[in-house]
Design a protein around this motif. Structure first.
Motif, PDB file in Angstrom:
ATOM      1  N   SER A   8       6.529  -5.573   4.021  1.00 43.24           N
ATOM      2  CA  SER A   8       5.312  -6.525   3.478  1.00 43.24           C
ATOM      3  C   SER A   8       5.645  -7.945   3.870  1.00 43.24           C
ATOM      4  O   SER A   8       6.911  -8.501   3.664  1.00 43.24           O
ATOM      5  CB  SER A   8       5.040  -6.043   2.307  1.00 43.24           C
ATOM      6  N   SER A   9       4.696  -8.446   4.118  1.00 46.66           N
ATOM      7  CA  SER A   9       4.732 -10.119   4.280  1.00 46.66           C
ATOM      8  C   SER A   9       4.888 -10.763   3.060  1.00 46.66           C
ATOM      9  O   SER A   9       5.386 -11.808   2.904  1.00 46.66           O
ATOM     10  CB  SER A   9       3.662 -10.787   5.341  1.00 46.66           C
ATOM     11  N   LEU A  10       4.440 -10.106   1.949  1.00 41.68           N
ATOM     12  CA  LEU A  10       4.377 -10.662   0.542  1.00 41.68           C
ATOM     13  C   LEU A  10       5.407 -10.576  -0.316  1.00 41.68           C
ATOM     14  O   LEU A  10       6.087 -11.261  -1.030  1.00 41.68           O
ATOM     15  CB  LEU A  10       2.995 -10.170  -0.095  1.00 41.68           C
ATOM     16  N   ILE A  11       5.813  -9.039  -0.128  1.00 38.85           N
ATOM     17  CA  ILE A  11       6.874  -8.324  -1.184  1.00 38.85           C
ATOM     18  C   ILE A  11       7.964  -7.884  -0.320  1.00 38.85           C
ATOM     19  O   ILE A  11       7.983  -7.144   0.783  1.00 38.85           O
ATOM     20  CB  ILE A  11       6.248  -7.182  -1.963  1.00 38.85           C
ATOM     21  N   LYS A  12       9.315  -8.187  -0.705  1.00 36.88           N
ATOM     22  CA  LYS A  12      10.401  -7.925  -0.331  1.00 36.88           C
ATOM     23  C   LYS A  12      10.877  -6.456  -0.628  1.00 36.88           C
ATOM     24  O   LYS A  12      11.510  -5.782   0.191  1.00 36.88           O
ATOM     25  CB  LYS A  12      11.711  -8.988  -0.758  1.00 36.88           C
ATOM     26  N   SER A  13      11.056  -6.257  -2.100  1.00 35.81           N
ATOM     27  CA  SER A  13      11.340  -4.992  -2.520  1.00 35.81           C
ATOM     28  C   SER A  13      10.623  -4.557  -3.985  1.00 35.81           C
ATOM     29  O   SER A  13      10.162  -5.388  -4.573  1.00 35.81           O
ATOM     30  CB  SER A  13      13.026  -5.068  -2.618  1.00 35.81           C
ATOM     31  N   LEU A  14      10.806  -3.269  -4.106  1.00 36.54           N
ATOM     32  CA  LEU A  14      10.071  -2.802  -5.420  1.00 36.54           C
ATOM     33  C   LEU A  14      11.215  -2.024  -5.994  1.00 36.54           C
ATOM     34  O   LEU A  14      11.942  -1.331  -5.173  1.00 36.54           O
ATOM     35  CB  LEU A  14       8.783  -1.731  -4.811  1.00 36.54           C
ATOM     36  N   GLY A  15      11.254  -1.824  -7.176  1.00 37.87           N
ATOM     37  CA  GLY A  15      11.857  -1.140  -8.079  1.00 37.87           C
ATOM     38  C   GLY A  15      11.168  -0.406  -9.016  1.00 37.87           C
ATOM     39  O   GLY A  15      10.097  -1.111  -9.827  1.00 37.87           O
ATOM     40  N   TYR A  16      11.544   0.732  -9.796  1.00 39.40           N
ATOM     41  CA  TYR A  16      10.767   1.143 -10.737  1.00 39.40           C
ATOM     42  C   TYR A  16      11.741   2.165 -11.753  1.00 39.40           C
ATOM     43  O   TYR A  16      12.479   2.791 -11.408  1.00 39.40           O
ATOM     44  CB  TYR A  16       9.686   2.295 -10.272  1.00 39.40           C
ATOM     45  N   GLU A  26       9.946  -8.026  -6.078  1.00 47.80           N
ATOM     46  CA  GLU A  26      10.930  -9.205  -5.639  1.00 47.80           C
ATOM     47  C   GLU A  26       9.748  -9.592  -4.354  1.00 47.80           C
ATOM     48  O   GLU A  26       9.626  -8.937  -3.792  1.00 47.80           O
ATOM     49  CB  GLU A  26      12.184  -8.785  -4.920  1.00 47.80           C
ATOM     50  N   PHE A  27       9.415 -10.964  -4.585  1.00 47.15           N
ATOM     51  CA  PHE A  27       8.840 -11.398  -3.356  1.00 47.15           C
ATOM     52  C   PHE A  27       9.744 -12.199  -2.533  1.00 47.15           C
ATOM     53  O   PHE A  27      11.072 -12.501  -2.800  1.00 47.15           O
ATOM     54  CB  PHE A  27       7.691 -12.519  -4.202  1.00 47.15           C
ATOM     55  N   HIS A  28       9.124 -12.474  -1.145  1.00 48.08           N
ATOM     56  CA  HIS A  28       9.832 -13.244  -0.178  1.00 48.08           C
ATOM     57  C   HIS A  28      10.309 -14.543  -0.674  1.00 48.08           C
ATOM     58  O   HIS A  28      11.091 -15.090  -0.219  1.00 48.08           O
ATOM     59  CB  HIS A  28       8.891 -13.117   1.122  1.00 48.08           C
ATOM     60  N   ASN A  29       9.639 -15.299  -1.759  1.00 46.11           N
ATOM     61  CA  ASN A  29       9.938 -16.479  -2.140  1.00 46.11           C
ATOM     62  C   ASN A  29      11.201 -16.466  -3.117  1.00 46.11           C
ATOM     63  O   ASN A  29      11.623 -17.397  -3.764  1.00 46.11           O
ATOM     64  CB  ASN A  29       8.726 -17.163  -2.668  1.00 46.11           C
ATOM     65  N   GLY A  30      11.730 -15.208  -3.382  1.00 45.00           N
ATOM     66  CA  GLY A  30      13.053 -15.235  -4.339  1.00 45.00           C
ATOM     67  C   GLY A  30      12.618 -14.864  -5.719  1.00 45.00           C
ATOM     68  O   GLY A  30      13.497 -14.550  -6.493  1.00 45.00           O
ATOM     69  N   LYS A  31      11.193 -14.869  -5.880  1.00 43.19           N
ATOM     70  CA  LYS A  31      10.770 -14.496  -7.445  1.00 43.19           C
ATOM     71  C   LYS A  31      10.840 -13.014  -7.625  1.00 43.19           C
ATOM     72  O   LYS A  31      10.383 -12.268  -6.784  1.00 43.19           O
ATOM     73  CB  LYS A  31       9.633 -15.109  -7.681  1.00 43.19           C
ATOM     74  N   LYS A  54      -1.562  -5.569  -0.208  1.00 38.57           N
ATOM     75  CA  LYS A  54      -2.961  -5.319  -0.434  1.00 38.57           C
ATOM     76  C   LYS A  54      -2.932  -4.338  -1.613  1.00 38.57           C
ATOM     77  O   LYS A  54      -3.646  -4.397  -2.698  1.00 38.57           O
ATOM     78  CB  LYS A  54      -3.835  -4.696   0.717  1.00 38.57           C
ATOM     79  N   SER A  55      -2.212  -3.231  -1.401  1.00 41.75           N
ATOM     80  CA  SER A  55      -2.023  -2.208  -2.616  1.00 41.75           C
ATOM     81  C   SER A  55      -1.609  -2.887  -3.824  1.00 41.75           C
ATOM     82  O   SER A  55      -2.263  -2.668  -4.980  1.00 41.75           O
ATOM     83  CB  SER A  55      -1.287  -1.183  -2.187  1.00 41.75           C
ATOM     84  N   PHE A  56      -0.648  -3.619  -3.969  1.00 45.92           N
ATOM     85  CA  PHE A  56      -0.105  -4.467  -4.924  1.00 45.92           C
ATOM     86  C   PHE A  56      -1.210  -5.195  -5.536  1.00 45.92           C
ATOM     87  O   PHE A  56      -1.650  -5.481  -6.935  1.00 45.92           O
ATOM     88  CB  PHE A  56       0.939  -5.446  -4.614  1.00 45.92           C
ATOM     89  N   ASN A  57      -1.894  -6.052  -4.720  1.00 47.60           N
ATOM     90  CA  ASN A  57      -3.051  -6.772  -5.385  1.00 47.60           C
ATOM     91  C   ASN A  57      -4.372  -6.130  -6.153  1.00 47.60           C
ATOM     92  O   ASN A  57      -4.728  -6.294  -7.251  1.00 47.60           O
ATOM     93  CB  ASN A  57      -3.653  -7.715  -4.197  1.00 47.60           C
TER      94      ASN A  57
END
Length: 72
Positions: A8-16, A26-31, A54-57
């Motif tokens: 994703s160009s917006l999101i770097k990683s997901l955890g659950y 985790e977003f690509h901006n480090g947040k 898009k799905s995240f949004n």
């Protein structure tokens, strides 16, 4: 929480965390943010979608899940 990289160009990683119903993004901006009371089906749909951003949004951001920032 362990996170998996996503394409994703917006999101770097997901955890659950299924026991606490916490989605960690985790977003690509480090947040890093944790979204609370997220159903497992939402996480599964995010992971299997063609466009994670898009799905995240539409699945997480628009419905207005409560969230907290855990890393800047």
């Amino acid at each position: 929480m362990d996170r998996e990289s996503v394409d994703s160009s917006l999101i770097k990683s997901l955890g659950y965390d299924s026991s606490g119903l916490v989605l960690e993004v985790e977003f690509h901006n480090g947040k890093v943010y944790q979204y609370l009371d997220v159903a497992p089906s939402v996480y599964e749909e995010l992971c299997s979608s063609e466009s994670v951003g898009k799905s995240f949004n539409s699945l997480v951001k628009s419905p207005g899940y409560e969230f907290k920032q855990v890393q800047c």
